[in-house]
Design a protein around this motif. Structure first.
Motif, PDB file in Angstrom:
ATOM      1  N   THR A  74      71.544  36.139  45.401  1.00 41.16           N
ATOM      2  CA  THR A  74      70.277  35.863  46.070  1.00 41.16           C
ATOM      3  C   THR A  74      69.126  36.462  45.255  1.00 41.16           C
ATOM      4  N   PRO A  75      67.893  35.992  45.473  1.00 42.16           N
ATOM      5  CA  PRO A  75      66.745  36.610  44.807  1.00 42.16           C
ATOM      6  C   PRO A  75      66.641  38.104  45.098  1.00 42.16           C
ATOM      7  N   GLU A  76      67.000  38.510  46.310  1.00 36.94           N
ATOM      8  CA  GLU A  76      66.954  39.934  46.656  1.00 36.94           C
ATOM      9  C   GLU A  76      67.914  40.734  45.779  1.00 36.94           C
ATOM     10  N   ALA A  77      69.116  40.201  45.572  1.00 39.90           N
ATOM     11  CA  ALA A  77      70.102  40.910  44.751  1.00 39.90           C
ATOM     12  C   ALA A  77      69.665  40.977  43.295  1.00 39.90           C
ATOM     13  N   VAL A  78      69.086  39.893  42.792  1.00 41.21           N
ATOM     14  CA  VAL A  78      68.609  39.882  41.402  1.00 41.21           C
ATOM     15  C   VAL A  78      67.469  40.874  41.228  1.00 41.21           C
ATOM     16  N   ALA A  79      66.512  40.854  42.151  1.00 45.25           N
ATOM     17  CA  ALA A  79      65.375  41.774  42.067  1.00 45.25           C
ATOM     18  C   ALA A  79      65.839  43.221  42.152  1.00 45.25           C
ATOM     19  N   GLU A  80      66.802  43.494  42.992  1.00 44.26           N
ATOM     20  CA  GLU A  80      67.319  44.861  43.110  1.00 44.26           C
ATOM     21  C   GLU A  80      67.908  45.337  41.792  1.00 44.26           C
ATOM     22  N   HIS A  81      68.659  44.455  41.117  1.00 44.72           N
ATOM     23  CA  HIS A  81      69.236  44.804  39.817  1.00 44.72           C
ATOM     24  C   HIS A  81      68.146  45.068  38.787  1.00 44.72           C
ATOM     25  N   LEU A  82      67.107  44.242  38.785  1.00 47.79           N
ATOM     26  CA  LEU A  82      66.008  44.424  37.840  1.00 47.79           C
ATOM     27  C   LEU A  82      65.296  45.754  38.067  1.00 47.79           C
ATOM     28  N   VAL A  83      65.037  46.064  39.316  1.00 48.05           N
ATOM     29  CA  VAL A  83      64.349  47.321  39.638  1.00 48.05           C
ATOM     30  C   VAL A  83      65.203  48.519  39.212  1.00 48.05           C
ATOM     31  N   GLU A  84      66.515  48.421  39.400  1.00 46.83           N
ATOM     32  CA  GLU A  84      67.414  49.497  38.968  1.00 46.83           C
ATOM     33  C   GLU A  84      67.300  49.745  37.464  1.00 46.83           C
ATOM     34  N   LEU A  85      67.031  48.685  36.713  1.00 45.90           N
ATOM     35  CA  LEU A  85      66.885  48.804  35.265  1.00 45.90           C
ATOM     36  C   LEU A  85      65.490  49.270  34.861  1.00 45.90           C
ATOM     37  N   GLY A  86      64.568  49.334  35.829  1.00 47.62           N
ATOM     38  CA  GLY A  86      63.200  49.729  35.536  1.00 47.62           C
ATOM     39  C   GLY A  86      62.253  48.582  35.306  1.00 47.62           C
ATOM     40  N   VAL A  87      62.724  47.347  35.545  1.00 51.81           N
ATOM     41  CA  VAL A  87      61.907  46.150  35.335  1.00 51.81           C
ATOM     42  C   VAL A  87      61.107  45.865  36.606  1.00 51.81           C
TER      43      VAL A  87
ATOM     44  N   GLU B 114      60.395  37.694  45.554  1.00 50.50           N
ATOM     45  CA  GLU B 114      59.615  36.466  45.383  1.00 50.50           C
ATOM     46  C   GLU B 114      59.307  36.154  43.921  1.00 50.50           C
ATOM     47  N   ASP B 115      59.601  37.101  43.007  1.00 50.06           N
ATOM     48  CA  ASP B 115      59.423  36.849  41.576  1.00 50.06           C
ATOM     49  C   ASP B 115      60.620  36.122  40.975  1.00 50.06           C
ATOM     50  N   VAL B 116      61.706  36.027  41.737  1.00 48.43           N
ATOM     51  CA  VAL B 116      62.955  35.452  41.226  1.00 48.43           C
ATOM     52  C   VAL B 116      63.094  34.013  41.699  1.00 48.43           C
ATOM     53  N   VAL B 117      63.418  33.122  40.765  1.00 51.47           N
ATOM     54  CA  VAL B 117      63.652  31.714  41.093  1.00 51.47           C
ATOM     55  C   VAL B 117      65.033  31.346  40.560  1.00 51.47           C
ATOM     56  N   THR B 118      65.883  30.825  41.425  1.00 47.75           N
ATOM     57  CA  THR B 118      67.266  30.536  41.049  1.00 47.75           C
ATOM     58  C   THR B 118      67.565  29.041  41.103  1.00 47.75           C
ATOM     59  N   SER B 119      68.628  28.661  40.410  1.00 51.07           N
ATOM     60  CA  SER B 119      69.064  27.262  40.463  1.00 51.07           C
ATOM     61  C   SER B 119      69.544  26.892  41.856  1.00 51.07           C
TER      62      SER B 119
END
Length: 328
Positions: A50-63, A68-73
């Protein structure tokens, strides 16, 4: 580039991160790009998360990232399905949570059996997709309902090596039914459209590491693109890029976002960038000069790609040894 484009449409794996680690310079560059006013959208063919899961991973990396910044297929596929079935219709899901969430966002009801009389089938990658799910999809597709695939990537990288991707699993249903799906993900247009609709981009820049998905998708969408060499594509592969898979810009990494756009320029029969001069002679590239290796690659790509159809495509130009001569 932050002054020339309003939104960076960023691929993830090989551009922002590689597995559990951020790509070098990515965190600092993206933080600074956002500070300077460039919006960031993270665009992925991965339909499982989900976008929430992707965003969480990015934030963990410091990104810097929000859901709402994530768009998936999966989101693109759900919109394609919603345009083809009645509101509130049942849709057979082959795949993971990302697809189910995206369908519910469109007011559709995910189901898992062809006996639930689905109005469509949507298929995406998930590690637990098995024969039963593929069989359910085949039963429904054989009844003539619309079939939408989140993407057609034949393989995916894993920690243990290359594994079958959604495209390989789609091939199973195709073989069983003799039917072709509508594909939503890169390089097809639905995911590009989804991204533009969600970001409101007016001057987007696609940033990716793959010629056959990211860059081809940008070409299909008629927008500029930046190829970064931090992922799949090598300098040799860039030199041999086919028409329809050639980026507007080439850079070693994301630091190019904070610099002025750089391309090679034509001077007579040569292409020049930085201290490098490249010509096409007798079907091969000749390289002269010195300087930053990325400038040499930019000049060499421009020269190779300049060969028109009467001399064949750039891939037919002999580029052997060019990348090595430039220091790659």
């Amino acid at each position: 580039m932050v002054r020339a484009y309003d939104v960076a449409l960023l691929d993830l794996d090989g551009v922002v991160y590689t597995g559990a680690r951020a790509v070098p310079y990515a965190v600092d560059v993206l933080t600074e790009a956002r500070r300077r006013g460039m919006a960031l959208a993270y665009v992925t063919n991965n339909a499982a998360r989900t976008p929430e899961a992707v965003a969480e991973h990015l934030v963990e990396l410091g990104v810097p990232a929000k859901p709402e910044d994530v768009v998936t297929s999966a989101q693109a596929a759900a919109r394609v399905v919603a345009e083809r079935v009645p509101e509130g219709a049942s849709v057979l899901v082959v795949g993971g949570e990302g697809l189910e969430v995206a369908l519910r966002e469109r007011g559709l009801r995910p189901v898992r059996s062809a006996d639930d009389e689905p109005a469509a089938v949507v298929q995406g990658y998930a590690a637990d997709v098995d024969w039963r799910q593929l069989a359910e999809a085949s039963y429904a597709v054989m009844r003539g309902v619309p079939w939408v695939a989140s993407n057609a990537d034949l393989t995916i990288p894993t920690e243990r090596g290359i594994a079958p991707g959604n495209g390989a699993l789609v091939g199973v249903v195709r073989a069983a039914t003799g039917t072709e799906p509508v594909v939503a993900g890169k390089p097809e247009l639905p995911l590009h459209r989804e991204t533009i609709l969600r970001t409101g981009a007016k001057r987007p820049l696609v940033v990716g590491d793959r010629l056959d998905t990211d860059i081809e998708g940008a070409c299909n969408g008629g927008v500029d693109s930046l190829l970064v060499l931090t992922g799949v594509t090598t300098p040799d592969a860039a030199l041999a890029a086919a028409p329809g898979q050639r980026p507007t810009f080439v850079a070693e990494d994301l630091r190019a976002l904070l610099a002025e756009p750089v391309t090679a320029r034509r001077e007579g029969d040569a292409w020049v960038c930085g201290g490098w001069t490249v010509r096409v002679a007798d079907g091969a590239l000749t390289v002269e000069g010195s300087g930053e290796r990325i400038d040499g690659l930019r000049a060499a790509c421009a020269a190779a790609w300049s060969v028109d159809s009467t001399g064949s495509t750039g891939s037919a130009v002999d580029t052997s040894g060019v990348a090595a001569a430039l220091g790659w």
